[in-house]
Motif scaffolding. Structure first.
Motif, PDB file in Angstrom:
ATOM      1  N   VAL A  10       0.832  -1.212   0.000  1.00  0.00           N
ATOM      2  CA  VAL A  10       0.000   0.000   0.000  1.00  0.00           C
ATOM      3  C   VAL A  10       0.862   1.256   0.000  1.00  0.00           C
ATOM      4  N   ILE A  29      -8.775   1.101  -0.533  1.00  0.00           N
ATOM      5  CA  ILE A  29      -8.194  -0.208  -0.255  1.00  0.00           C
ATOM      6  C   ILE A  29      -9.336  -1.202  -0.127  1.00  0.00           C
ATOM      7  N   THR A  31     -10.530  -5.009   0.596  1.00  0.00           N
ATOM      8  CA  THR A  31     -10.053  -6.180   1.333  1.00  0.00           C
ATOM      9  C   THR A  31     -11.065  -7.324   1.238  1.00  0.00           C
ATOM     10  N   LYS A  87      -5.554  -7.457   1.571  1.00  0.00           N
ATOM     11  CA  LYS A  87      -5.827  -6.449   0.549  1.00  0.00           C
ATOM     12  C   LYS A  87      -5.867  -7.101  -0.832  1.00  0.00           C
ATOM     13  N   VAL A  90      -5.861  -1.780  -4.547  1.00  0.00           N
ATOM     14  CA  VAL A  90      -5.524  -0.466  -4.001  1.00  0.00           C
ATOM     15  C   VAL A  90      -5.486   0.514  -5.164  1.00  0.00           C
TER      16      VAL A  90
END
Length: 135
Positions: A10, A29, A31, A87, A90
């Motif tokens: 990230v 982000i 997830t 994740k 992004v």
């Protein structure tokens, strides 16, 4: 920077768009959720047709730069297996003003989910299912 990779850093995504002249950076982000549609998610598996996926992600970046007053965009998406909390996507957008960054970031994730050939298989305690299949 547009990437498809097994693990996303990230901070690297944010740094790829960060410059002192920009007034705002927006980051999305995505997830793996613990539950979906009332079922406990054990893991997700992502596959893609990488050459086309990269081209489509680059197209999203170009279109966002045309539609919104942004200067930088970076999109990273994973392939392979991911567990809840990990994740999977992004998106970072930098602009002189925050509103453009927010709008472009939302546009990017919405368009990515509609047009990029990335397929997701959800694994539950009682089986699995492919979702989000794109052309």
């Amino acid at each position: 920077m547009i990437k498809i990779e097994e693990n996303i850093n990230v901070e690297q995504v944010i740094q790829s768009v960060s410059k002192s002249q920009y007034g705002g950076t927006t980051v999305f982000i995505g997830t793996v959720r613990v539950h979906t549609k009332g079922q406990r998610v054990l893991k997700l598996h992502f596959e893609c047709y990488e050459p086309m996926a990269l081209r489509e992600m680059e197209k999203i970046e170009r279109q966002a730069k045309e539609k919104f007053d942004i200067q930088e965009m970076s999109i990273h998406h994973v392939v392979g297996e991911k567990l809840p909390g990990e994740k999977v996507v992004v998106i970072a957008v930098a602009a002189f003003h925050r509103k453009a960054a927010f709008e472009a970031c939302e546009y990017a994730i919405d368009t990515l989910k509609e047009t990029v050939p990335i397929w997701k298989k959800e694994f539950f305690e009682n089986g699995s299912v492919w979702v989000a299949a794109h052309p």
